[in-house]
Design an enzyme around this catalytic site. Structure first.
Site, short mmCIF file in Angstrom:
data_model
loop_
_atom_site.label_atom_id
_atom_site.label_comp_id
_atom_site.label_asym_id
_atom_site.label_seq_id
_atom_site.Cartn_x
_atom_site.Cartn_y
_atom_site.Cartn_z
N ASP A 12 0.85 -1.19 0.00
CA ASP A 12 0.00 0.00 0.00
C ASP A 12 0.89 1.25 0.00
O ASP A 12 1.73 1.42 0.89
CB ASP A 12 -0.90 0.02 1.25
CG ASP A 12 -1.99 -1.05 1.20
OD1 ASP A 12 -2.14 -1.71 0.15
OD2 ASP A 12 -2.70 -1.19 2.21
N GLY A 38 -3.36 -5.40 1.08
CA GLY A 38 -4.00 -6.45 0.29
C GLY A 38 -5.03 -7.13 1.16
O GLY A 38 -4.76 -7.46 2.32
N ASN A 42 -4.31 -8.76 4.77
CA ASN A 42 -4.89 -8.05 5.93
C ASN A 42 -5.81 -8.97 6.73
O ASN A 42 -5.79 -8.99 7.96
CB ASN A 42 -5.72 -6.85 5.47
CG ASN A 42 -4.88 -5.76 4.83
OD1 ASN A 42 -3.68 -5.69 5.04
ND2 ASN A 42 -5.53 -4.90 4.05
N ASN A 181 -20.03 -4.87 2.32
CA ASN A 181 -20.50 -3.63 2.91
C ASN A 181 -21.80 -3.20 2.23
O ASN A 181 -22.26 -3.82 1.26
CB ASN A 181 -19.42 -2.54 2.92
CG ASN A 181 -19.06 -2.04 1.52
OD1 ASN A 181 -19.86 -2.12 0.59
ND2 ASN A 181 -17.86 -1.51 1.38
N THR A 219 -21.69 -5.02 6.51
CA THR A 219 -21.04 -4.04 7.38
C THR A 219 -21.49 -2.64 6.98
O THR A 219 -21.67 -2.33 5.80
CB THR A 219 -19.50 -4.17 7.31
OG1 THR A 219 -19.07 -3.90 5.99
CG2 THR A 219 -19.04 -5.55 7.75
N THR A 249 -8.95 2.47 6.57
CA THR A 249 -8.44 1.48 5.61
C THR A 249 -8.26 0.13 6.31
O THR A 249 -7.58 0.04 7.33
CB THR A 249 -7.07 1.92 5.04
OG1 THR A 249 -7.15 3.28 4.63
CG2 THR A 249 -6.66 1.04 3.87
N ASP A 253 -11.51 -5.52 6.44
CA ASP A 253 -10.62 -6.69 6.51
C ASP A 253 -10.46 -7.16 7.95
O ASP A 253 -10.45 -8.36 8.24
CB ASP A 253 -9.25 -6.35 5.94
CG ASP A 253 -9.31 -6.01 4.47
OD1 ASP A 253 -10.25 -6.47 3.79
OD2 ASP A 253 -8.42 -5.29 3.98
N GLY A 288 -2.94 2.70 8.79
CA GLY A 288 -2.39 1.57 8.04
C GLY A 288 -3.24 0.33 8.17
O GLY A 288 -3.74 0.03 9.27
P1 ATP Z 1 -12.80 -0.80 4.18
O1 ATP Z 1 -13.03 -0.99 2.71
O2 ATP Z 1 -12.49 0.63 4.57
O3 ATP Z 1 -11.83 -1.76 4.77
P2 ATP Z 1 -15.52 -1.75 4.44
O4 ATP Z 1 -16.31 -0.78 3.63
O5 ATP Z 1 -15.29 -3.11 3.89
O6 ATP Z 1 -14.16 -1.11 4.94
P3 ATP Z 1 -16.99 -0.92 6.75
O7 ATP Z 1 -18.41 -1.25 6.67
O8 ATP Z 1 -16.59 0.49 6.47
O9 ATP Z 1 -16.19 -1.96 5.84
O10 ATP Z 1 -16.41 -1.27 8.19
C1 ATP Z 1 -16.34 -2.61 8.67
C2 ATP Z 1 -16.61 -2.61 10.16
O11 ATP Z 1 -15.63 -1.80 10.82
C3 ATP Z 1 -17.95 -2.00 10.57
O12 ATP Z 1 -18.99 -2.94 10.45
C4 ATP Z 1 -17.65 -1.61 12.01
O13 ATP Z 1 -17.69 -2.76 12.83
C5 ATP Z 1 -16.19 -1.14 11.92
N1 ATP Z 1 -16.06 0.31 11.68
C6 ATP Z 1 -15.86 0.92 10.51
N2 ATP Z 1 -15.77 2.26 10.67
C7 ATP Z 1 -15.91 2.49 11.98
C8 ATP Z 1 -15.90 3.67 12.80
N3 ATP Z 1 -15.72 4.89 12.26
N4 ATP Z 1 -16.07 3.52 14.12
C9 ATP Z 1 -16.22 2.31 14.69
N5 ATP Z 1 -16.24 1.15 13.98
C10 ATP Z 1 -16.09 1.23 12.64
O1 RIB Z 2 -9.15 -3.29 2.28
C1 RIB Z 2 -7.97 -2.52 2.28
C2 RIB Z 2 -7.01 -3.05 1.26
O2 RIB Z 2 -7.59 -2.93 -0.02
C3 RIB Z 2 -5.71 -2.31 1.20
O3 RIB Z 2 -4.73 -2.82 2.06
C4 RIB Z 2 -5.34 -2.40 -0.27
O4 RIB Z 2 -4.18 -3.12 -0.52
C5 RIB Z 2 -6.55 -3.01 -0.97
O5 RIB Z 2 -6.35 -4.34 -1.23
#
Ligand code: ATP
Ligand code: RIB
Length: 305
Positions: A12, A38, A42, A181, A219, A249, A253, A288
């Protein structure tokens, strides 16, 4: 081994800025970091730090990023017997911009991750009761072959359809736990935007689920997580913990990795969701993706402390 993660490993390249640039715009950043990422890597790290026995199956390039990531992964409690190197392709890379609210945009260049073919799977030691986990940063035909193998061995399959892309119904029919999500749910459910209220989200999850025996885990970022268990029409909602997010980020995961570890350790479904929700709340408080995955001790202290 009881959790087998087959997925991507990326370097990343993370820039921090006050705001995301719009198309055609240049903005000044204030920090650049190179961090292991990745979705496969992760999630494997999250599962291992949460207390799972984890094998990571993935491909790196024979380049400087590949060497750095290999060394990093060897510091984690992972089985890396199936970490291999592509003869030609470069290590997968992700260009990530994180703004002052901790929100990110990501461009992934898959490189060696797309060299992970079904032929790499047949020898994998998959046993009844194991959990086999994949995401959408490797070829879909590899995931299909993996889940067919896992099912034939009596293992459980978990798919995180991220980044979302069209896939066959046959692949989705092989999935016991589908984690996505709300934006991804809208896409697979044929909606342009995700619904706001839980009843509508539940209805959409039920319409999107491809079989009754499938558990849908949706999520909802800072709102929490909504789950429709297999063979049920009723959703369970777990609210997110109120924390100060510095970088989201890898939150998804972290959630998936911790969730799979909890399931493998026979937590009831709702407890597994609470465990993963707590782990992910911890992860957003640190910068990170891989660096932010919490330990089992930290998750338990946060939940019960
Ligand atoms: P990303 O792509 O950023 O890794 P995502 O879109 O796959 O995330 P999200 O729904 O944003 O997943 O988040 C996964 C979980 O992380 C949520 O269900 C919640 O449990 C936790 N989470 C995310 N953001 C927050 C926050 N701001 N405060 C507390 N918990 C959070
Ligand atoms: O979900 C976060 C990840 O998506 C990052 O670490 C990036 O490498 C992409 O795979």
């Amino acid at each position: 081994m009881s959790i087998i993660v087959v997925g991507s490993i990326n370097m990343d390249v993370v820039a921090r800025t006050a705001t995301h640039p719009m198309a055609g715009q240049t903005v000044l950043g204030n920090q650049l970091r190179f961090i292991a990422g990745g979705k496969g890597s992760n999630q494997a790290i999250a599962a291992a730090r949460a207390g799972g026995d984890v094998r990571l199956v993935g491909k790196l390039g024979q380049d400087a990023f590949g060497k750095t990531l290999e060394a990093f992964l060897h510091q984690e409690a992972l089985n890396l017997d199936d970490l291999t190197f592509s003869p030609n392709a470069p290590t997968g890379t992700a260009i990530i911009v994180v703004d002052e609210h901790g929100e990110n945009t990501i461009v992934v260049i898959p490189g060696a991750n797309h060299d992970l073919h079904p032929a790499h799977l047949s020898h994998l030691p998959i046993h009844p009761g194991d959990f086999v986990l994949a995401q959408f940063e490797i070829p879909l035909e590899t995931i299909h072959a993996l889940f067919t193998l896992a099912r034939s061995r009596g293992a459980n399959t978990v798919l995180n359809t991220a980044p979302a892309m069209p896939c066959s119904r046959e692949l989705l029919e092989q999935v016991d736990y589908w984690v996505l999500n709300e934006v991804e749910l809208a896409l697979y459910g044929g909606e342009t935007v995700p619904p706001h209220d839980h009843d509508a989200l539940t209805a959409l999850a039920l319409r999107t689920r491809v079989q009754h025996a499938q558990t849908m885990v949706v999520t909802l970022g800072a709102e929490g997580v909504l789950c429709v268990p297999a063979e049920s029409e009723q959703a369970v909602f777990i609210p997110a913990h109120r924390v100060q997010a510095v970088d989201t980020t890898g939150a998804g995961d972290c959630f998936v990795g911790a969730f799979v570890t909890a399931l493998r350790q026979a937590f009831p479904l709702e407890s597994a969701l609470r465990f993963a929700n707590a782990a992910a709340a911890l992860s957003v408080q640190t910068e990170g993706a891989s660096l932010s995955m919490p330990t089992r001790q930290a998750i338990e202290a946060f939940l019960h402390g």
